[in-house]
Enzyme design. Structure first.
Site, PDB file in Angstrom:
ATOM      1  N   GLY A 232      -4.498 -85.718   9.548  1.00 25.03           N
ATOM      2  CA  GLY A 232      -3.872 -84.715   8.699  1.00 25.03           C
ATOM      3  C   GLY A 232      -4.752 -83.545   8.344  1.00 25.03           C
ATOM      4  O   GLY A 232      -4.313 -82.623   7.654  1.00 25.03           O
ATOM      5  N   GLU A 270      -8.540 -90.845  11.228  1.00 21.73           N
ATOM      6  CA  GLU A 270      -7.931 -90.740  12.557  1.00 21.73           C
ATOM      7  C   GLU A 270      -7.613 -89.262  12.817  1.00 21.73           C
ATOM      8  O   GLU A 270      -6.500 -88.803  12.592  1.00 21.73           O
ATOM      9  CB  GLU A 270      -6.655 -91.575  12.631  1.00 21.73           C
ATOM     10  CG  GLU A 270      -6.885 -93.064  12.457  1.00 21.73           C
ATOM     11  CD  GLU A 270      -5.591 -93.852  12.387  1.00 21.73           C
ATOM     12  OE1 GLU A 270      -5.625 -95.059  12.668  1.00 21.73           O
ATOM     13  OE2 GLU A 270      -4.533 -93.280  12.032  1.00 21.73           O
ATOM     14  N   GLY A 272      -6.925 -85.878  14.953  1.00 22.63           N
ATOM     15  CA  GLY A 272      -6.332 -85.451  16.216  1.00 22.63           C
ATOM     16  C   GLY A 272      -6.455 -83.952  16.371  1.00 22.63           C
ATOM     17  O   GLY A 272      -7.327 -83.440  17.070  1.00 22.63           O
ATOM     18  N   ARG A 273      -5.577 -83.230  15.675  1.00 23.66           N
ATOM     19  CA  ARG A 273      -5.551 -81.777  15.773  1.00 23.66           C
ATOM     20  C   ARG A 273      -6.928 -81.153  15.497  1.00 23.66           C
ATOM     21  O   ARG A 273      -7.400 -80.298  16.237  1.00 23.66           O
ATOM     22  CB  ARG A 273      -4.525 -81.225  14.772  1.00 23.66           C
ATOM     23  CG  ARG A 273      -4.261 -79.734  14.896  1.00 23.66           C
ATOM     24  CD  ARG A 273      -3.467 -79.223  13.704  1.00 23.66           C
ATOM     25  NE  ARG A 273      -2.308 -80.050  13.427  1.00 23.66           N
ATOM     26  CZ  ARG A 273      -1.116 -79.894  13.995  1.00 23.66           C
ATOM     27  NH1 ARG A 273      -0.949 -78.935  14.874  1.00 23.66           N
ATOM     28  NH2 ARG A 273      -0.105 -80.687  13.665  1.00 23.66           N
ATOM     29  N   CYS A 349      15.452 -68.515  28.882  1.00 20.51           N
ATOM     30  CA  CYS A 349      16.693 -67.826  28.516  1.00 20.51           C
ATOM     31  C   CYS A 349      17.162 -68.251  27.132  1.00 20.51           C
ATOM     32  O   CYS A 349      18.258 -68.822  26.964  1.00 20.51           O
ATOM     33  CB  CYS A 349      17.769 -68.100  29.555  1.00 20.51           C
ATOM     34  SG  CYS A 349      17.328 -67.541  31.206  1.00 20.51           S
ATOM     35  N   TYR A 378      -1.343 -80.686  20.392  1.00 20.18           N
ATOM     36  CA  TYR A 378       0.109 -80.494  20.248  1.00 20.18           C
ATOM     37  C   TYR A 378       0.569 -79.235  20.973  1.00 20.18           C
ATOM     38  O   TYR A 378       1.320 -78.421  20.440  1.00 20.18           O
ATOM     39  CB  TYR A 378       0.497 -80.467  18.761  1.00 20.18           C
ATOM     40  CG  TYR A 378       0.107 -81.730  18.044  1.00 20.18           C
ATOM     41  CD1 TYR A 378       0.751 -82.932  18.325  1.00 20.18           C
ATOM     42  CD2 TYR A 378      -0.933 -81.749  17.125  1.00 20.18           C
ATOM     43  CE1 TYR A 378       0.386 -84.112  17.699  1.00 20.18           C
ATOM     44  CE2 TYR A 378      -1.313 -82.921  16.483  1.00 20.18           C
ATOM     45  CZ  TYR A 378      -0.649 -84.100  16.779  1.00 20.18           C
ATOM     46  OH  TYR A 378      -1.024 -85.268  16.158  1.00 20.18           O
TER      47      TYR A 378
END
Length: 399
Positions: A232, A270, A272-273, A349, A378
């Site tokens: 987070g 943990e 991630g980002r 489109c 992501y």
């Protein structure tokens, strides 16, 4: 900002351009390794650093991280098998809807622990343990009352599908004797996504520690020594000059050391980002520039089917214009803008295919490259690749 390694690589990309316009992901593996080494070295000894594979499951990314981190957070059988084929480092598995065969990885001894997301998870895993005759290590995921104000997505403290509501945890712990084949190793509190406030994140962790200490004492849980705070920690896409203050965060963790070690509690982060976003760059060539209803648009080879995040969050993704002097399409005119606001759209489109919204640029020409930074998390794997069946981008790894 474009890293030095990527700046040096872009001319090679242009030199190798054939008929198709440039569209590529570039991962700066050297930058990634330095960043993760710094993160790991700055954490106190009671804290373990895990990688949340969901942020980017690219095997070259995972392989680069493996030597620096303590373990992996997985959320699917596919992610789990990628890690099992690479390393024997600890793996935690958490997902809100688990298949039977995913549960079996726990009973086979492949996992450090598995999250309990609901009362049904308790029953299913206890039944599985009764078959093997062994206690299975689990973490109880708590949908806590704490809300982190500056996070973009709230996982707990509001109605969501994640974890078990905090007010029901005491009843669950009081009834643990009904589940003799489960061993509660601790609690999982992942509560938010993309939080930018270091002090609030510290307060969140402090609040979680107090709850664990209370539950351990009241319900006699000697083996519950893990506080998994999830990830987070965020990336400031809209104001990159105001990042999450990692130094303030780690200094705060150092100040909590005595509190954690006195109770024998291990803190797991943990990430991630925050771990991988800055190593990734999405590069797309400008195909055309046009004006409609008083606004300027630049159209690129690529779009949100490759990098969905800016459309999903309705934001302008951080970017740099890389000017290209040579015009490949002589003698046709070369569309150009100077000192204007421009919206950068992709090749799909749909009017939702927007990556940059009304951003001021000094100069932009057809044939220039738009380099989207902070695209290592992501990005590609959350995008709808097959919509309109356009070719995929190239992938390049700088090591």
């Amino acid at each position: 900002m474009i890293s030095n390694n990527v700046s040096a690589y872009l001319p090679l990309l242009l030199n190798n351009r054939r008929e198709d316009p440039i569209c590529a992901y570039i991962y700066d593996i050297n930058k990634l390794k330095k960043h993760v080494h710094y993160l790991k070295e700055s954490l106190p000894s009671y804290c373990s650093l895990f990688y949340a594979v969901k942020a980017n499951p690219d095997m070259k990314i995972i392989h680069a991280l493996e030597e620096y981190i303590d373990g992996f957070d997985t959320a699917s059988e596919g992610e789990l098998n990628k890690i099992l084929n690479l390393t024997d480092k600890p793996i935690i598995f958490g997902a809100p809807a688990k298949k039977d065969r995913e549960l079996e990885y726990l009973s086979k001894g492949n996992l450090h622990a598995m999250n309990i997301e609901s009362e049904r998870d308790l029953h299913r895993l206890n039944r599985l343990g009764s078959v093997t005759g062994e206690k299975l290590p689990v973490l109880i995921r708590v949908n806590s009352t704490y809300q982190v104000a500056r996070s973009s997505h709230k996982m707990t403290g509001v109605p969501t599908q994640f974890g078990i509501e905090e007010k029901r945890i005491p009843t669950l712990l009081n009834d643990l004797s009904d589940y003799p084949y489960l061993e509660v190793k601790g609690f999982h509190f992942h509560a938010m996504s993309n939080n930018l406030d270091a002090l609030d994140h510290l307060e969140f962790i402090h609040s979680c520690r107090e709850k664990i200490v209370e539950w351990k004492a009241v319900f006699s849980l000697p083996s519950a020594t893990i506080l998994n705070a999830g990830g987070g920690i965020g990336i400031n896409y809209e104001h990159p000059e105001e990042p999450f203050d990692w130094e303030t965060f780690t200094n705060g963790l150092q100040q909590m050391k005595a509190l954690f070690t006195h109770e024998g509690i291990q803190l797991i982060l943990e990430l991630g980002r925050y771990m991988v976003a800055d190593c990734g760059f999405y590069v797309a060539e400008v195909m055309d520039i046009k004006r409609n209803h008083g606004e300027h648009f630049a159209l690129i080879r690529g779009g949100t089917h490759h990098l969905r995040l800016p459309a999903a969050w309705k934001m302008s993704h951080p970017h740099t214009i890389y000017p290209v002097d040579e015009w490949y399409d002589e003698p046709l005119p070369r569309p150009e803008l100077r000192e204007e606001f421009v919206t950068v759209a992709g090749e799909l489109c749909t009017p939702n295919d927007l990556l940059i919204r009304k951003s001021y640029i000094e100069r932009l020409k057809a044939g220039d490259l738009v380099v989207f930074s902070k695209a290592g998390a992501y990005g590609w794997t959350i995008s709808h690749h097959d919509f309109l069946s356009h070719p995929q981008p190239e992938f390049h790894y700088l090591e």
